[in-house]
Design an enzyme around this catalytic site. Structure first.
Site, PDB file in Angstrom:
ATOM      1  N   ALA A  90       0.846  -0.913  -0.105  1.00  0.00           N
ATOM      2  CA  ALA A  90       0.457  -0.001   0.141  1.00  0.00           C
ATOM      3  C   ALA A  90       0.881   1.152   0.097  1.00  0.00           C
ATOM      4  CB  ALA A  90      -0.747  -0.413   0.787  1.00  0.00           C
ATOM      5  N   THR A 107      -3.102   2.348  -5.727  1.00  0.00           N
ATOM      6  CA  THR A 107      -2.216   1.063  -5.297  1.00  0.00           C
ATOM      7  C   THR A 107      -3.511   0.712  -4.407  1.00  0.00           C
ATOM      8  OG1 THR A 107       0.136   1.616  -5.447  1.00  0.00           O
ATOM      9  CG2 THR A 107      -0.748  -0.081  -3.667  1.00  0.00           C
ATOM     10  N   THR A 141      -6.290  -0.517   8.557  1.00  0.00           N
ATOM     11  CA  THR A 141      -5.827   0.508   9.657  1.00  0.00           C
ATOM     12  C   THR A 141      -6.847   0.789  10.645  1.00  0.00           C
ATOM     13  OG1 THR A 141      -5.233   2.799  10.463  1.00  0.00           O
ATOM     14  CG2 THR A 141      -5.963   1.821   7.644  1.00  0.00           C
ATOM     15  N   ASP A 142      -7.022   1.136  12.105  1.00  0.00           N
ATOM     16  CA  ASP A 142      -7.670   1.923  12.887  1.00  0.00           C
ATOM     17  C   ASP A 142      -8.623   2.987  12.565  1.00  0.00           C
ATOM     18  OD1 ASP A 142      -5.345   3.503  13.335  1.00  0.00           O
ATOM     19  OD2 ASP A 142      -5.902   2.751  15.364  1.00  0.00           O
ATOM     20  N   GLU A 143      -7.264   3.619  11.060  1.00  0.00           N
ATOM     21  CA  GLU A 143      -7.773   4.446  10.792  1.00  0.00           C
ATOM     22  C   GLU A 143      -9.470   5.155   9.593  1.00  0.00           C
ATOM     23  OE1 GLU A 143      -5.005   7.264   9.468  1.00  0.00           O
ATOM     24  OE2 GLU A 143      -3.450   6.828  10.187  1.00  0.00           O
ATOM     25  N   TYR A 172      -5.788   8.805   2.094  1.00  0.00           N
ATOM     26  CA  TYR A 172      -4.845   7.434   3.017  1.00  0.00           C
ATOM     27  C   TYR A 172      -6.162   6.446   3.295  1.00  0.00           C
ATOM     28  CZ  TYR A 172      -2.948   3.476   5.693  1.00  0.00           C
ATOM     29  OH  TYR A 172      -2.932   2.724   6.317  1.00  0.00           O
ATOM     30  N   SER A 173      -7.077   7.565   4.681  1.00  0.00           N
ATOM     31  CA  SER A 173      -7.853   6.156   5.217  1.00  0.00           C
ATOM     32  C   SER A 173      -9.463   6.072   4.131  1.00  0.00           C
ATOM     33  CB  SER A 173      -8.045   6.997   6.658  1.00  0.00           C
ATOM     34  OG  SER A 173      -8.797   7.670   6.325  1.00  0.00           O
ATOM     35  N   LYS A 176      -7.861   3.048   2.038  1.00  0.00           N
ATOM     36  CA  LYS A 176      -7.680   2.007   2.997  1.00  0.00           C
ATOM     37  C   LYS A 176      -9.589   1.133   2.992  1.00  0.00           C
ATOM     38  CE  LYS A 176      -4.588  -0.362   4.377  1.00  0.00           C
ATOM     39  NZ  LYS A 176      -3.364  -1.200   3.676  1.00  0.00           N
ATOM     40  N   LEU A 212       6.522   9.278  12.646  1.00  0.00           N
ATOM     41  CA  LEU A 212       6.474   9.769  13.433  1.00  0.00           C
ATOM     42  C   LEU A 212       7.867  10.366  14.384  1.00  0.00           C
ATOM     43  CD1 LEU A 212       5.681  12.493  15.641  1.00  0.00           C
ATOM     44  CD2 LEU A 212       4.476  10.638  17.312  1.00  0.00           C
ATOM     45  N   GLY A 309      -6.876  18.241   8.323  1.00  0.00           N
ATOM     46  CA  GLY A 309      -7.875  17.078   8.563  1.00  0.00           C
ATOM     47  C   GLY A 309      -6.954  15.849   9.699  1.00  0.00           C
TER      48      GLY A 309
END
Ligand code: NAD
Ligand code: TDX
Length: 369
Positions: A90, A107, A141-143, A172-173, A176, A212, A309
């Site tokens: 991804a 992707t 993901t959790d997002e 991104y989220s 996904k 991060l 956001g």
């Protein structure tokens, strides 16, 4: 060639952060009992050096290909009787998705659709049912669940459950979430043997220093500012990457076909706490005579413009994977962060390699304000 007693895995995105840790986990656990094919396009985020100790194994093969390339993916299924597909490939960085969303759709959405259709063609029998004991695991993901509020005083905190409605915010989220829905559609329409895992933020060795934790370690060691988005109080729920790998393996073996499992270890921290913990850990681990020690300072912390956001809080409820599968994390954050900082201190060459060239350009553009 594969040995008929070996279970055959196809891993996509195995040269990235979580994929390469998963491959290490699998060979440590199963050694010669498995044959593993790693399909990866090697974008900026894929690095075969993550797997240099694995490369020479007889039971490992690397294929450089794009998951959007139907022919390349189908060819693997003609050559091998693949039993398990673990889909990591991804585009994974939220900030990049804000700058350039289209590649995320290509992707993450189109790639997943192409891949799963190739797998369906290979595994589906004439009567429409699927080969016994075959499994596709989509790593998510959790997002996708959106953002949670901070708990108010005296109130019970909210968590993401498998039943929480999807509410993605970043490109991104959203990509996904779309890919999760494609997988769910294959389960509902064809009874395709898939699982989805939605995991919280991972940390550990081999993570690209745009994220991060490695970014803060890398910048602190070179005396560069540590950019904190907004007020620094956004909360992420951190999981040591090897615990994620263990969860994926357990879902593949014990998960019910078609089910989704959330993976997380109840380790919520504000970003600013994470940054301070990294600085504390660097000062604890760096020897007095190490030149890099002089660069590490709390004064490097710099508040910068917030991410567009920016989701406020993520927190996973891992109740289902614990009760149905028996998964629990082995590594607490205090130990995991030490292992991670130590790995980056000992692998500066790896960081230098991946931060040269294209990454340098991205970094300058990303943090120009
Ligand atoms: P990563 O960016 O480190 O690695 C992605 C890998 O996929 C790279 O090796 C890259 O070369 C490869 N890839 C990208 N596009 C490809 C394509 N079109 N075809 C083939 N290969 C391609 O990502 P990561 O952090 O290891 O994340 C892996 C998966 O886990 C992703 O699906 C991500 O959404 C999910 N996830 C990540 C986290 C996290 O905290 N990093 C948490 C939960 C879920
Ligand atoms: O320079 C920074 N400063 C900063 O304050 C960066 C890079 C990040 N942040 C903040 C933004 C987030 O609140 O730190 C938090 C973590 O950021 P990232 O490391 O970019 O992770 P996140 O956006 O939470 O997404 C990650 O976890 C879920 C992965 O990148 C995703 O692939 C995964 O799905």
């Amino acid at each position: 060639m594969t040995d008929s007693r070996q279970r055959v895995y196809l891993v996509t995105g195995g040269a990235g952060f979580i994929g390469s840790n998963f491959i290490h986990y699998m060979f440590n656990k199963y050694d010669d009992e498995i044959f593993l094919i790693n399909l990866d396009k090697l974008t900026y985020a894929g690095n075969l050096k993550n797997l240099s100790d694995i490369e020479k194994r007889d039971n490992y093969r690397f294929v450089r290909a794009d998951i959007c390339d139907r022919e390349a993916v189908s060819k693997i299924f003609k050559e091998y009787d693949v039993d398990r597909v673990v889909h990591f490939a991804a585009e994974s960085h939220v900030d990049r998705s804000i700058k350039d969303p289209e590649v995320f759709v290509r992707t993450n959405v189109l790639g997943t659709a192409t891949l799963i259709n190739c797998v369906k063609e290979a595994w589906q029998k004439e009567d429409g049912s699927f080969l016994e004991d075959h499994r596709f695991l989509h790593v998510s993901t959790d997002e996708v669940y959106g953002s949670l509020d901070e708990p108010k005083e005296g109130q019970e905190p909210d968590y993401f459950y498998e039943t929480t409605p999807y509410d993605p915010h970043s490109p991104y989220s959203a990509s996904k979430a779309s890919s999760d829905f494609i997988v769910k559609a294959y389960v509902d329409t064809y009874s395709f043997p898939a699982n989805i895992t939605n995991c919280s933020n991972n940390y550990g060795a081999y993570q690209f220093p745009e994220k991060l934790i490695p970014l803060v370690i890398h910048n602190a060691l070179s005396g560069k500012s540590l950019p904190v988005y907004g007020d620094g109080k956004n909360v992420r729920d951190w999981l040591y990457v090897m615990d994620h790998a263990k969860g994926i393996d357990m879902v593949l073996e014990k998960g019910k076909p078609g089910e989704t499992y959330n993976i997380g270890g109840h380790n919520e921290r504000q970003n600013i706490q994470i940054i301070k913990t990294i600085l504390d850990t660097l000062l604890e681990l760096l020897p007095e005579d190490d030149d890099r020690r002089g660069n590490v300072s709390y004064d490097l912390i710099t508040y910068v413009t917030d991410r567009l956001g920016h989701d406020r809080r993520y927190a996973i409820a891992p109740d289902k994977i614990k009760s149905e599968i028996g998964w629990e994390p082995d590594t607490c954050f205090e130990d995991g962060i030490k292992l991670t900082v130590k790995w980056y201190l000992e692998n500066e060459e790896w960081v230098k390699d991946v931060t040269s060239g294209d990454y340098q350009k991205y970094y300058e553009e990303m943090y120009e304000n």
